[in-house]
Design a protein around this motif. Structure first.
Motif, PDB file in Angstrom:
ATOM      1  N   LYS A 195       1.077  -1.120  -0.137  1.00 43.12           N
ATOM      2  CA  LYS A 195      -0.136  -0.250  -0.185  1.00 43.12           C
ATOM      3  C   LYS A 195       1.134   1.252   0.043  1.00 43.12           C
ATOM      4  N   LYS A 196       2.020   1.225   0.899  1.00 42.49           N
ATOM      5  CA  LYS A 196       2.623   2.518   1.170  1.00 42.49           C
ATOM      6  C   LYS A 196       3.295   2.888  -0.678  1.00 42.49           C
TER       7      LYS A 196
ATOM      8  N   LEU B 184       2.318   1.803  -3.328  1.00 42.02           N
ATOM      9  CA  LEU B 184       1.088   2.675  -4.304  1.00 42.02           C
ATOM     10  C   LEU B 184       1.097   4.192  -4.422  1.00 42.02           C
ATOM     11  N   ILE B 185       1.392   4.022  -2.828  1.00 44.72           N
ATOM     12  CA  ILE B 185       0.794   5.593  -2.406  1.00 44.72           C
ATOM     13  C   ILE B 185       1.871   6.943  -3.220  1.00 44.72           C
ATOM     14  N   LEU B 186       3.342   5.795  -3.067  1.00 41.66           N
ATOM     15  CA  LEU B 186       4.252   6.976  -3.696  1.00 41.66           C
ATOM     16  C   LEU B 186       4.925   6.431  -4.719  1.00 41.66           C
TER      17      LEU B 186
ATOM     18  N   ALA C 163       1.480   6.890  -6.471  1.00 41.69           N
ATOM     19  CA  ALA C 163       0.623   8.526  -6.701  1.00 41.69           C
ATOM     20  C   ALA C 163       0.903   9.338  -6.528  1.00 41.69           C
ATOM     21  N   ALA C 164       2.137   9.843  -5.757  1.00 44.25           N
ATOM     22  CA  ALA C 164       2.736  10.779  -5.257  1.00 44.25           C
ATOM     23  C   ALA C 164       3.707  10.924  -6.201  1.00 44.25           C
TER      24      ALA C 164
END
Length: 77
Positions: free
Chosen positions: A2-3, A5-7, A9-10
């Motif tokens: 999940k981390k 994926l967030i990185l 996207a950012a």
């Protein structure tokens, strides 16, 4: 997972803030390249009547709304 994926996207969002979209103004030929973080204007506009030069030319660079560079001469008499 999940981390990661967030990185990603950012990173994609940050990259999107750097790509400019051209905007052609109807003032004689000025082209503005606008991104979220900065704006670069290639100025070519008509001067007011009575000015020594018929048009103004130059470049204006703004980052986060703060003008960093401007070599467009003001039209005067």
């Amino acid at each position: 997972m999940k981390k990661k994926l967030i990185l990603i996207a950012a990173g994609v969002l940050l990259l999107a803030c750097l790509f400019p979209m051209p905007n052609h103004l109807k003032d004689g030929g000025t082209v503005e390249y606008r991104a979220v973080l900065y704006t670069v204007s290639q100025v070519h506009r008509l001067n007011e009547e009575g000015a020594e030069k018929p048009y103004q030319e130059g470049t204006i660079v703004r980052v986060l709304g703060v003008e960093l560079y401007n070599n467009v001469e003001a039209g005067g008499r």
